[in-house]
Design a protein around this motif. Sequence first.
Motif, PDB file in Angstrom:
ATOM      1  N   GLU A 111       0.830  -1.216   0.000  1.00  0.00           N
ATOM      2  CA  GLU A 111       0.000   0.000   0.000  1.00  0.00           C
ATOM      3  C   GLU A 111       0.862   1.262   0.000  1.00  0.00           C
ATOM      4  O   GLU A 111       0.595   2.210  -0.742  1.00  0.00           O
ATOM      5  CB  GLU A 111      -0.928   0.006   1.217  1.00  0.00           C
ATOM      6  N   GLN A 114       2.542   1.781  -3.374  1.00  0.00           N
ATOM      7  CA  GLN A 114       1.599   2.252  -4.379  1.00  0.00           C
ATOM      8  C   GLN A 114       1.286   3.730  -4.173  1.00  0.00           C
ATOM      9  O   GLN A 114       1.213   4.513  -5.132  1.00  0.00           O
ATOM     10  CB  GLN A 114       0.302   1.434  -4.310  1.00  0.00           C
ATOM     11  N   ASN A 115       1.127   4.118  -2.893  1.00  0.00           N
ATOM     12  CA  ASN A 115       0.878   5.532  -2.594  1.00  0.00           C
ATOM     13  C   ASN A 115       2.073   6.390  -3.002  1.00  0.00           C
ATOM     14  O   ASN A 115       1.906   7.488  -3.539  1.00  0.00           O
ATOM     15  CB  ASN A 115       0.614   5.699  -1.094  1.00  0.00           C
ATOM     16  N   TYR A 116       3.276   5.867  -2.756  1.00  0.00           N
ATOM     17  CA  TYR A 116       4.504   6.585  -3.134  1.00  0.00           C
ATOM     18  C   TYR A 116       4.554   6.798  -4.643  1.00  0.00           C
ATOM     19  O   TYR A 116       4.842   7.909  -5.113  1.00  0.00           O
ATOM     20  CB  TYR A 116       5.717   5.786  -2.669  1.00  0.00           C
ATOM     21  N   LYS A 117       4.269   5.746  -5.378  1.00  0.00           N
ATOM     22  CA  LYS A 117       4.314   5.837  -6.840  1.00  0.00           C
ATOM     23  C   LYS A 117       3.257   6.803  -7.372  1.00  0.00           C
ATOM     24  O   LYS A 117       3.466   7.459  -8.406  1.00  0.00           O
ATOM     25  CB  LYS A 117       4.109   4.455  -7.460  1.00  0.00           C
ATOM     26  N   THR A 118       2.134   6.881  -6.668  1.00  0.00           N
ATOM     27  CA  THR A 118       1.055   7.776  -7.097  1.00  0.00           C
ATOM     28  C   THR A 118       1.356   9.234  -6.763  1.00  0.00           C
ATOM     29  O   THR A 118       1.133  10.131  -7.578  1.00  0.00           O
ATOM     30  CB  THR A 118      -0.268   7.364  -6.421  1.00  0.00           C
ATOM     31  N   GLU A 119       1.878   9.462  -5.556  1.00  0.00           N
ATOM     32  CA  GLU A 119       2.069  10.824  -5.063  1.00  0.00           C
ATOM     33  C   GLU A 119       3.374  11.470  -5.512  1.00  0.00           C
ATOM     34  O   GLU A 119       3.448  12.692  -5.647  1.00  0.00           O
ATOM     35  CB  GLU A 119       1.993  10.839  -3.533  1.00  0.00           C
ATOM     36  N   LYS A 120       4.419  10.668  -5.722  1.00  0.00           N
ATOM     37  CA  LYS A 120       5.723  11.234  -6.055  1.00  0.00           C
ATOM     38  C   LYS A 120       5.689  12.124  -7.294  1.00  0.00           C
ATOM     39  O   LYS A 120       6.213  13.251  -7.266  1.00  0.00           O
ATOM     40  CB  LYS A 120       6.752  10.116  -6.236  1.00  0.00           C
ATOM     41  N   LYS A 122       3.300  13.849  -8.496  1.00  0.00           N
ATOM     42  CA  LYS A 122       2.582  15.082  -8.161  1.00  0.00           C
ATOM     43  C   LYS A 122       3.493  16.044  -7.401  1.00  0.00           C
ATOM     44  O   LYS A 122       3.520  17.243  -7.673  1.00  0.00           O
ATOM     45  CB  LYS A 122       1.350  14.767  -7.310  1.00  0.00           C
TER      46      LYS A 122
END
Length: 215
Positions: A111, A114-120, A122
């Motif tokens: 989790e 996945q959050n890192y890959k999504t937010e980085k 941005k």
Amino acid sequence: MTISNGLQTKIEELKAKQEENTSTQMELAQYNQQITQELQEAREELEAAVVKTAKSPKAANRTAEKEARKKVKELEEEAESNQVRMQRLFSTGSGELSALRKEVLKEAGSEFLQNYKTEKPKILSEIEQAKADYLKGIKKLHDLTMEETQEAYYDISRDISAADTLAREYEPGVSMHLPLLTYRANGENYVGITEEEVLKAFRSGKIEKGSVKGD
């Protein structure tokens, strides 16, 4: 970030299992102390019965000794059984908890990644925009200082053929100088960015006091 409901549920289940195991271990440990104490007392009673029978081997004394010996044996077996229970609980409980921990950490790692890959992307985009805005702001300050103020003044001076000494007497006298961005006489500099500030934010996630207004 906020973890998923599924992960939160697994964490709560793990903690509940840990508490349950700890509580059971404490109960078994207390029971073990009780059995140990009872066994000690029973052995003392047996020793006394043996002595009494040796002095007077009548039927009543032999029966009492037999009962005392039986009680000691039963308590020894119970103490041994309780040790097995404690070992079994530790072994089984440790295995179950290890499996649950592995499951929780595996899901948490997935989790968070996945959050890192999504937010980085941005955040990098925000940094990119902030860098562009900052450098454009520095350029605007330069243009205002050197072109729209100093150069514009000397354009007029040259246009009216003023002597240099006269022009210097009334010039605005403004300039671009690096201390504007780096000087910290009072510990504050809200317009400059130093390498130390960047490295501190990058390496430790800390914003130096006096770097950002309001922090």
